[in-house]
Design a protein around this motif. Structure first.
Motif, mmCIF file in Angstrom:
data_model
loop_
_atom_site.group_PDB
_atom_site.id
_atom_site.type_symbol
_atom_site.label_atom_id
_atom_site.label_comp_id
_atom_site.label_asym_id
_atom_site.label_seq_id
_atom_site.Cartn_x
_atom_site.Cartn_y
_atom_site.Cartn_z
ATOM 1 N N LEU A 81 43.781 42.355 30.336
ATOM 2 C CA LEU A 81 42.369 41.985 30.481
ATOM 3 C C LEU A 81 41.565 43.154 31.048
ATOM 4 O O LEU A 81 40.478 43.466 30.552
ATOM 5 N N ALA A 82 42.070 43.803 32.080
ATOM 6 C CA ALA A 82 41.369 44.930 32.697
ATOM 7 C C ALA A 82 41.182 46.073 31.710
ATOM 8 O O ALA A 82 40.140 46.736 31.700
ATOM 9 N N GLU A 83 42.163 46.283 30.851
ATOM 10 C CA GLU A 83 42.092 47.352 29.861
ATOM 11 C C GLU A 83 41.061 47.034 28.770
ATOM 12 O O GLU A 83 40.365 47.927 28.293
ATOM 13 N N ALA A 84 40.948 45.776 28.393
ATOM 14 C CA ALA A 84 40.121 45.389 27.250
ATOM 15 C C ALA A 84 38.664 45.066 27.623
ATOM 16 O O ALA A 84 37.801 45.099 26.753
ATOM 17 N N ASP A 132 27.621 41.774 31.902
ATOM 18 C CA ASP A 132 28.864 41.260 31.309
ATOM 19 C C ASP A 132 29.291 39.946 31.953
ATOM 20 O O ASP A 132 29.246 39.798 33.175
ATOM 21 N N LEU A 133 29.685 38.995 31.111
ATOM 22 C CA LEU A 133 30.190 37.699 31.549
ATOM 23 C C LEU A 133 31.449 37.396 30.739
ATOM 24 O O LEU A 133 31.411 37.365 29.509
ATOM 25 N N PRO A 192 34.972 45.390 30.001
ATOM 26 C CA PRO A 192 34.206 46.379 30.748
ATOM 27 C C PRO A 192 34.583 46.380 32.226
ATOM 28 O O PRO A 192 34.928 45.325 32.784
ATOM 29 N N GLU A 193 34.499 47.520 32.852
ATOM 30 C CA GLU A 193 34.938 47.685 34.239
ATOM 31 C C GLU A 193 34.243 46.719 35.197
ATOM 32 O O GLU A 193 34.851 46.209 36.117
ATOM 33 N N LYS A 194 32.970 46.473 35.010
ATOM 34 C CA LYS A 194 32.223 45.635 35.962
ATOM 35 C C LYS A 194 32.079 44.188 35.504
ATOM 36 O O LYS A 194 31.263 43.451 36.029
ATOM 37 N N ALA A 195 32.866 43.793 34.538
ATOM 38 C CA ALA A 195 32.779 42.407 34.037
ATOM 39 C C ALA A 195 33.349 41.454 35.068
ATOM 40 O O ALA A 195 34.208 41.804 35.843
#
Length: 73
Positions: free
Chosen positions: A65-68, A11-12, A70-73
């Motif tokens: 942003l954290a909700e939308a 993820d980026l 991926p966790e490791k993005a």
């Protein structure tokens, strides 16, 4: 908040500068999306994202942003 995800791989997250939108990444998107799952963010009030009062309070923006994303993005 509008987020468009394109590509495959790690993820980026791509966030535009002030008074812009995620379209600024278009020239690089083809290259990036070959190696990454790109998450193109339109911040509140920019691009395809609506504006709501309080959207630019840092804690609110980070939580959304954290909700939308991926966790490791």
């Amino acid at each position: 908040m509008h987020i468009n995800s394109i590509g495959h791989g790690p993820d980026l997250v791509l966030v535009h500068g002030w008074s812009m939108h995620s379209g600024v990444w278009s020239p690089l998107l083809e290259l990036f999306s070959e190696h990454f799952c790109c998450h193109l963010v339109d911040l509140p009030g920019h691009g395809q994202s609506d504006w709501h009062e309080g959207d630019f309070e840092l804690s609110t923006l980070l939580a959304k942003l954290a909700e939308a994303l991926p966790e490791k993005a």
